[in-house]
Design a protein around this motif. Structure first.
Motif, PDB file in Angstrom:
ATOM      1  N   ALA A  64      10.979   6.208 -11.516  1.00  0.00           N
ATOM      2  CA  ALA A  64      11.344   6.854 -10.259  1.00  0.00           C
ATOM      3  C   ALA A  64      10.215   7.772  -9.788  1.00  0.00           C
ATOM      4  CB  ALA A  64      12.630   7.655 -10.439  1.00  0.00           C
ATOM      5  N   TRP A  65       9.621   8.472 -10.736  1.00  0.00           N
ATOM      6  CA  TRP A  65       8.516   9.357 -10.382  1.00  0.00           C
ATOM      7  C   TRP A  65       7.341   8.542  -9.848  1.00  0.00           C
ATOM      8  CZ3 TRP A  65       3.503   9.978 -12.259  1.00  0.00           C
ATOM      9  CH2 TRP A  65       2.839  11.120 -11.790  1.00  0.00           C
ATOM     10  N   LYS A  66       7.095   7.402 -10.509  1.00  0.00           N
ATOM     11  CA  LYS A  66       6.014   6.526 -10.077  1.00  0.00           C
ATOM     12  C   LYS A  66       6.260   6.055  -8.644  1.00  0.00           C
ATOM     13  CE  LYS A  66       3.548   2.623 -11.738  1.00  0.00           C
ATOM     14  NZ  LYS A  66       3.707   1.321 -12.337  1.00  0.00           N
ATOM     15  N   ALA A  67       7.521   5.691  -8.378  1.00  0.00           N
ATOM     16  CA  ALA A  67       7.865   5.235  -7.025  1.00  0.00           C
ATOM     17  C   ALA A  67       7.637   6.344  -6.009  1.00  0.00           C
ATOM     18  CB  ALA A  67       9.319   4.778  -6.985  1.00  0.00           C
ATOM     19  N   SER A  68       8.013   7.566  -6.389  1.00  0.00           N
ATOM     20  CA  SER A  68       7.944   8.670  -5.426  1.00  0.00           C
ATOM     21  C   SER A  68       6.494   9.049  -5.127  1.00  0.00           C
ATOM     22  CB  SER A  68       8.709   9.873  -5.968  1.00  0.00           C
ATOM     23  OG  SER A  68       7.972  10.478  -7.007  1.00  0.00           O
ATOM     24  N   GLN A  69       5.583   8.709  -6.036  1.00  0.00           N
ATOM     25  CA  GLN A  69       4.190   9.103  -5.834  1.00  0.00           C
ATOM     26  C   GLN A  69       3.382   8.023  -5.117  1.00  0.00           C
ATOM     27  OE1 GLN A  69       3.136  12.271  -6.431  1.00  0.00           O
ATOM     28  NE2 GLN A  69       5.341  12.444  -6.790  1.00  0.00           N
ATOM     29  N   LEU A  70       4.050   6.938  -4.708  1.00  0.00           N
ATOM     30  CA  LEU A  70       3.324   5.883  -3.999  1.00  0.00           C
ATOM     31  C   LEU A  70       2.776   6.421  -2.681  1.00  0.00           C
ATOM     32  CD1 LEU A  70       5.652   2.775  -4.416  1.00  0.00           C
ATOM     33  CD2 LEU A  70       3.351   3.049  -5.338  1.00  0.00           C
ATOM     34  N   ASP A  71       1.613   5.889  -2.310  1.00  0.00           N
ATOM     35  CA  ASP A  71       1.035   6.228  -1.021  1.00  0.00           C
ATOM     36  C   ASP A  71       1.698   5.345   0.032  1.00  0.00           C
ATOM     37  OD1 ASP A  71      -0.571   7.020   1.035  1.00  0.00           O
ATOM     38  OD2 ASP A  71      -2.169   5.603   0.538  1.00  0.00           O
ATOM     39  N   PRO A  72       2.307   5.942   1.065  1.00  0.00           N
ATOM     40  CA  PRO A  72       3.056   5.119   2.026  1.00  0.00           C
ATOM     41  C   PRO A  72       2.214   4.017   2.666  1.00  0.00           C
ATOM     42  CG  PRO A  72       2.882   7.417   2.763  1.00  0.00           C
ATOM     43  CD  PRO A  72       2.433   7.373   1.352  1.00  0.00           C
ATOM     44  N   ILE A  73       0.941   4.299   2.924  1.00  0.00           N
ATOM     45  CA  ILE A  73       0.095   3.270   3.557  1.00  0.00           C
ATOM     46  C   ILE A  73      -0.075   2.080   2.617  1.00  0.00           C
ATOM     47  CG2 ILE A  73      -2.193   2.798   4.505  1.00  0.00           C
ATOM     48  CD1 ILE A  73      -2.331   5.819   5.153  1.00  0.00           C
ATOM     49  N   GLU A  74      -0.418   2.404   1.352  1.00  0.00           N
ATOM     50  CA  GLU A  74      -0.591   1.340   0.358  1.00  0.00           C
ATOM     51  C   GLU A  74       0.709   0.563   0.183  1.00  0.00           C
ATOM     52  OE1 GLU A  74      -3.314   0.422  -1.298  1.00  0.00           O
ATOM     53  OE2 GLU A  74      -4.444   1.871  -0.078  1.00  0.00           O
ATOM     54  N   ALA A  75       1.822   1.311   0.131  1.00  0.00           N
ATOM     55  CA  ALA A  75       3.119   0.680  -0.113  1.00  0.00           C
ATOM     56  C   ALA A  75       3.499  -0.261   1.030  1.00  0.00           C
ATOM     57  CB  ALA A  75       4.192   1.744  -0.294  1.00  0.00           C
ATOM     58  N   LEU A  76       3.181   0.161   2.258  1.00  0.00           N
ATOM     59  CA  LEU A  76       3.505  -0.678   3.413  1.00  0.00           C
ATOM     60  C   LEU A  76       2.666  -1.944   3.438  1.00  0.00           C
ATOM     61  CD1 LEU A  76       3.905   1.909   6.274  1.00  0.00           C
ATOM     62  CD2 LEU A  76       5.598   0.246   5.541  1.00  0.00           C
ATOM     63  N   ARG A  77       1.453  -1.850   2.909  1.00  0.00           N
ATOM     64  CA  ARG A  77       0.553  -2.984   2.927  1.00  0.00           C
ATOM     65  C   ARG A  77       0.879  -3.966   1.810  1.00  0.00           C
ATOM     66  NH1 ARG A  77      -5.039  -0.408   3.034  1.00  0.00           N
ATOM     67  NH2 ARG A  77      -4.400   0.577   4.984  1.00  0.00           N
TER      68      ARG A  77
END
Lengths: 254, 401
Positions: B386-399
């Protein structure tokens, strides 16, 4: 028209560092976007338009310069404050729609309200989401899942989702990139209608045809603004749709 | 982020991959189920033993005379003649002593109704049913006057009733012990078998004075039963009895043994406690294994749903919102698994109990412990993904494709 700037960029820089190499994606962009404007940001790939978009959308912070959104300097905000800005001031529309699959259109539109700092009761979320769907002409499809909707309908759901928190600006990243020409014109028609109601729209596109529907065109090259001029003559969605239909009838497409 | 909305999102995500969720839960289900089943069966056995121990009476201190040794043969407790009625009377004067009965025991052939039956004939004081926590089914216990007058009266157990007075009311009838007529004044309520497999109802109780003078000729008693006022005073009473008897017998080397119910209970429950410890160890291991499974699947889930995370972040989800969403998902998995495991464990132990006729009993505390620890496992194993998910960069995640 109100002349208060909602977006003020002052000498904006964005530099990525990949290993030893520094990539200057945006180098010194300054511009104002006023309330009620409909702006197309254009440029070939690598021109820095996506980076610009991410910064305007508070997804990314500039490495230099100033970005005032509604008078707030976004460059100084932390992650959570950026999330709040995205939630309350910005409505995102993506090329790939980015809807949550296996979630109904209505629930997709409700989603941004879940993250509102104000607690919105479920009943009110339903009402607001349904209202936004009606606004984009999809009121009857609220119970459908994205995979039961056409591309154009999915993009309308995404527009409804972007609108639901009453943002200061609508931010569209290649909104017609995955759509056929007729649907593209229809979506631009939705944008024009929303803009006529006073909503500020900033749209990134690389298609000149699509940019012609906006009021102002900004062209980027190598991270700098090379053109910034009003769109003249401006396309009107209903007129273009009529032309297209006539052309289609001529070749007996329908 | 609203808790209920998070729960809904989690439930939806888990339902999307039913098989995977089930397999992930299986680790916790089996772990918790095994623990609950074995706890139920061992505490069933322990509870039965405890019931039997407390059927001996509550807060009871037993005083046995020392063992009688002759030519290397040791007679065991109660075989040496050291305890007297005077000892018993003296003990009765001690503080915190509620009731005392001297005991004399003897096996005798008892006759009645043209039948005969060999049974344990015990000489007791009228406090005996009170000390042993034993109710009268019919009639009444004999009185102090009966003791004083060496009365020929008896209270009999259910087994003796069944053997000598089938389908009759024995109260008011006469039994003969060593050819002496004893009037049956009461019947003891059925008590069943004791810890050592003896039928406690196979007994005839007479006044100790009558036993010691009419049936046998004894000056010493086998043992003395003492009831302390409460479980708090039982150890004091035991110590005082020890002191008193050492003084009365003019010795420093005890020719008697004093035991209390708590010690007996301790001996009995010691093995089951070892067992519980073992179970707890197994439980910990299986929950850790289950937790690793959950963590593994949550990591997969985070990767799979990177794009969803990006979308949520783009529309305003904070890192904390994403963290809570995935944590709730992990906890839902493990707590749900725990609940199924508890149900399965209880069902299994009840089946085994019915099938083999051994008692099963699931303590509520263990249900709470099992549920809480499975939820805790969810939090612990879900936290990193969950912590890993929360630290994702939104731009990277969207791509992310």
């Amino acid at each position: 028209m109100n002349s208060k700037p909602v977006i003020q960029l002052r000498d904006l820089y964005k530099t990525y560092r990949s290993g030893e190499v520094e990539v200057h994606a945006v180098r010194g962009v300054s511009l104002d976007i006023l309330k009620g404007e409909f702006v197309a940001i254009m440029g070939s790939s690598g021109s820095g338009k996506s980076t610009m978009m991410n910064m305007i959308g508070a997804l990314d912070r500039p490495t230099g310069g100033q970005y005032l959104l509604d008078g707030v300097d976004v460059a100084t905000l932390n992650r959570d404050a950026l999330a709040k800005v995205r939630n309350e001031k910005i409505g995102f529309i993506f090329q790939g729609f980015n809807l949550l699959s296996r979630t109904t259109a209505l629930e997709n539109v409700e989603m941004p309200m879940l993250y509102n700092s104000r607690r919105i009761p479920a009943q009110e979320r339903h009402v607001q989401a349904a209202k936004a769907l009606n606004l984009v002409g999809l009121g009857s499809r609220s119970g459908h899942h994205p995979n039961q909707l056409s591309g154009g309908q999915q993009q309308r759901v995404a527009i409804a989702r972007a609108l639901v928190n009453q943002p200061t600006i609508l931010l569209a990243d290649e909104p017609t990139g995955n759509l056929d020409s007729q649907t593209s014109i229809e979506i631009m028609g939705v944008f024009q209608t929303l803009n006529d109601q006073g909503i500020t729209i900033v749209m990134v596109t690389h298609e000149l045809d699509v940019a012609r529907f906006t009021k102002r065109m900004i062209v980027l090259r190598d991270g700098r603004v090379v053109t910034d001029e009003p769109v003249q003559p401006r396309s009107q969605a209903d007129v273009e749709l009529g032309k297209l239909k006539a052309a289609q009838e001529a070749v007996q497409l329908h | 982020m609203r808790l209920f909305a998070s729960l809904k999102i989690s439930a939806r995500a888990l339902r999307r991959n039913k098989m995977r969720s089930l397999l992930t839960m299986l680790g916790v289900i089996i772990g918790v189920g095994a623990v609950i089943a074995s706890v139920s069966l061992t505490s069933g056995a322990t509870k039965e033993v405890e019931d039997q121990v407390s059927s001996l009476g509550e807060n009871v201190v037993n005083v046995f005379s020392g063992n009688f040794t002759r030519g290397g043969m040791r007679g065991g407790w109660g075989s040496a003649p050291t305890l007297t009625l005077a000892d018993s009377a003296a003990i009765a004067q001690l503080p915190n002593v509620v009731a005392v009965t001297p005991e004399v025991r003897d096996r005798e052939q008892v006759l009645a109704n043209g039948q005969n039956w060999n049974t344990l004939v015990m000489g007791e004081s009228p406090s005996y049913p009170q000390i042993r926590n034993w109710k009268m089914a019919r009639g009444a216990m004999f009185s102090d006057d009966d003791v004083a007058s060496l009365a020929k009266c008896a209270v009999i157990g259910q087994t003796v009733v069944d053997q000598l007075f089938p389908n009759q009311d024995p109260v008011g009838q006469t039994i003969r012990i060593r050819n002496l007529p004893f009037l049956v004044v009461g019947v003891l309520a059925p008590k069943g078998f004791n810890l050592f497999g003896q039928d406690q109802d196979d007994t005839v109780v007479v006044p100790y004075s009558s036993h010691m003078h009419r049936i046998t000729t004894r000056r010493f008693v086998n043992d003395i039963l003492v009831e302390a006022s409460s479980s708090d005073t039982i150890n004091d009473v035991q110590d005082e009895i020890n002191e008193l008897l050492l003084e009365r017998h003019h010795t420093t080397d005890p020719d008697f043994t004093v035991r209390n119910q708590l010690e007996l209970m301790d001996m009995v429950t010691k093995t089951s406690r070892t067992m519980s410890l073992l179970i707890a160890g197994v439980a910990a291991v299986s929950l850790v294994v289950g937790g690793i499974g959950i963590m593994n699947i949550m990591l997969v889930s985070v990767t799979e749903r990177t794009r969803e995370i990006g979308i949520r972040m783009a529309v305003g989800a904070r890192a904390a919102d994403i963290l809570v969403q995935f944590l709730i998902e992990a906890v839902t998995l493990s707590a749900f698994g725990g609940a199924i495991g508890i149900g399965g464990g209880v069902a299994f132990s009840m089946t085994v109990s019915n099938f083999y006729g051994i008692p099963a009993y699931t303590p509520y505390l263990w249900i709470i412990i099992a549920f809480a620890s499975s939820a805790l496992i969810g939090i612990i194993s879900g936290f990193y993904p969950a912590w890993k998910a929360s630290q994702l960069d939104p731009i990277e995640a969207l791509r992310y494709e």
